[in-house]
Design an enzyme around this catalytic site. Structure first.
Site, PDB file in Angstrom:
ATOM      1  N   THR A 127      88.105  13.946  15.098  1.00 56.33           N
ATOM      2  CA  THR A 127      88.110  13.828  13.638  1.00 56.33           C
ATOM      3  C   THR A 127      89.172  12.824  13.195  1.00 56.33           C
ATOM      4  OG1 THR A 127      89.777  15.548  13.273  1.00 56.33           O
ATOM      5  CG2 THR A 127      87.467  16.283  13.484  1.00 56.33           C
TER       6      THR A 127
ATOM      7  N   ILE B 138      97.595  13.425  19.662  1.00 65.11           N
ATOM      8  CA  ILE B 138      96.553  12.914  20.547  1.00 65.11           C
ATOM      9  C   ILE B 138      95.242  12.864  19.772  1.00 65.11           C
ATOM     10  CG2 ILE B 138      95.299  13.272  22.713  1.00 65.11           C
ATOM     11  CD1 ILE B 138      97.800  14.881  23.681  1.00 65.11           C
TER      12      ILE B 138
ATOM     13  N   CYS C 294     104.047  14.373  19.362  1.00 67.33           N
ATOM     14  CA  CYS C 294     102.902  13.842  20.074  1.00 67.33           C
ATOM     15  C   CYS C 294     101.632  14.178  19.306  1.00 67.33           C
ATOM     16  CB  CYS C 294     102.837  14.432  21.482  1.00 67.33           C
ATOM     17  SG  CYS C 294     101.397  13.894  22.408  1.00 67.33           S
TER      18      CYS C 294
ATOM     19  N   HIS D 172      91.809  13.482  11.650  1.00 66.34           N
ATOM     20  CA  HIS D 172      93.108  14.155  11.595  1.00 66.34           C
ATOM     21  C   HIS D 172      94.206  13.314  12.236  1.00 66.34           C
ATOM     22  CE1 HIS D 172      96.058  17.327  12.852  1.00 66.34           C
ATOM     23  NE2 HIS D 172      95.845  17.681  11.597  1.00 66.34           N
TER      24      HIS D 172
ATOM     25  N   ARG E  97     103.755   8.858  29.244  1.00 67.07           N
ATOM     26  CA  ARG E  97     104.875   8.404  28.428  1.00 67.07           C
ATOM     27  C   ARG E  97     105.985   9.447  28.287  1.00 67.07           C
ATOM     28  NH1 ARG E  97     100.436   5.822  27.557  1.00 67.07           N
ATOM     29  NH2 ARG E  97     100.365   3.715  26.690  1.00 67.07           N
TER      30      ARG E  97
ATOM     31  N   PHE F  12     103.805  16.147  11.455  1.00 64.34           N
ATOM     32  CA  PHE F  12     103.738  15.888  10.016  1.00 64.34           C
ATOM     33  C   PHE F  12     104.985  16.370   9.289  1.00 64.34           C
ATOM     34  CE2 PHE F  12     102.023  16.384   5.679  1.00 64.34           C
ATOM     35  CZ  PHE F  12     101.440  15.137   5.523  1.00 64.34           C
ATOM     36  N   GLU F  13     105.617  17.409   9.808  1.00 62.17           N
ATOM     37  CA  GLU F  13     106.811  17.978   9.176  1.00 62.17           C
ATOM     38  C   GLU F  13     108.101  17.261   9.573  1.00 62.17           C
ATOM     39  OE1 GLU F  13     103.458  20.474   8.943  1.00 62.17           O
ATOM     40  OE2 GLU F  13     104.433  19.854  10.810  1.00 62.17           O
TER      41      GLU F  13
ATOM     42  N   PHE G 160     103.922  21.170  18.635  1.00 61.33           N
ATOM     43  CA  PHE G 160     102.580  20.827  19.123  1.00 61.33           C
ATOM     44  C   PHE G 160     102.726  20.038  20.416  1.00 61.33           C
ATOM     45  CE2 PHE G 160     100.754  22.040  15.127  1.00 61.33           C
ATOM     46  CZ  PHE G 160      99.434  22.329  15.433  1.00 61.33           C
TER      47      PHE G 160
END
Length: 159
Positions: free
Chosen positions: A88, A84, A82, A90, A129, A59-60, A26
């Site tokens: 929501t 962002i 990353c 999430h 960054r 998440f993985e 991502f």
């Protein structure tokens, strides 16, 4: 008796460790910059035995890092991602899950697993960054991993 363990700017390990980098797919324009920064920092210190893996997302990262740490092939793992903030919740769930998961994996395996996941409010913050400069957070994650590894090498666990 005081014991001095060099910190990141001066750190050179002998023998050089074998490390793994796991990078989220991502936001690859951002995570690619983090990965380049980490690899550059490591190479500057003579650490070139590095395997690079892709992860579906942030998440993985914890489970992949834990598996690599348990494999016995690596002295350290650097997680790069990353997340962002959007409209929501999430962002909060992914960020918290990845953070806690990486910490749990590190403690369970006693292998340094560096947290190089940007959690930013804007894309521009993430871009800033991940630039090819001294402020690159991939460089910082690599430094944290290697510095922790140096400490663990010098302070063995009790049996």
């Amino acid at each position: 008796m005081s014991k001095h363990i060099p910190v990141a700017p001066d750190l050179r390990l002998s023998p050089a460790p074998k490390l793994a980098i796991i990078s989220s797919r991502f936001n690859t324009s951002i995570t690619g910059g983090l990965k380049n920064g980490a690899l550059e920092w490591l190479e500057e210190r003579g650490i070139t035995d590095v395997d690079v893996y892709d992860a579906p997302g942030a998440f993985e990262l914890p489970i992949l890092a834990q598996r690599l740490a348990k494999s016995g092939q690596y002295e350290g793992v650097i997680c790069l991602g990353c997340v962002i903030k959007g409209d929501t919740a999430h962002f909060e769930f992914i960020s918290l899950g990845a953070t806690i998961g990486i910490m749990q994996a590190q403690l369970a395996t006693e292998v340094p697993i560096a947290f190089g996941i940007l959690t930013t409010y804007t894309e521009q913050q993430a871009v800033d960054r991940s630039r090819a400069d001294a402020e690159n957070k991939g460089r910082e994650a690599a430094a944290a991993c290697v510095e922790t590894l140096a400490f663990l090498r010098n302070v063995p666990a009790r049996s």
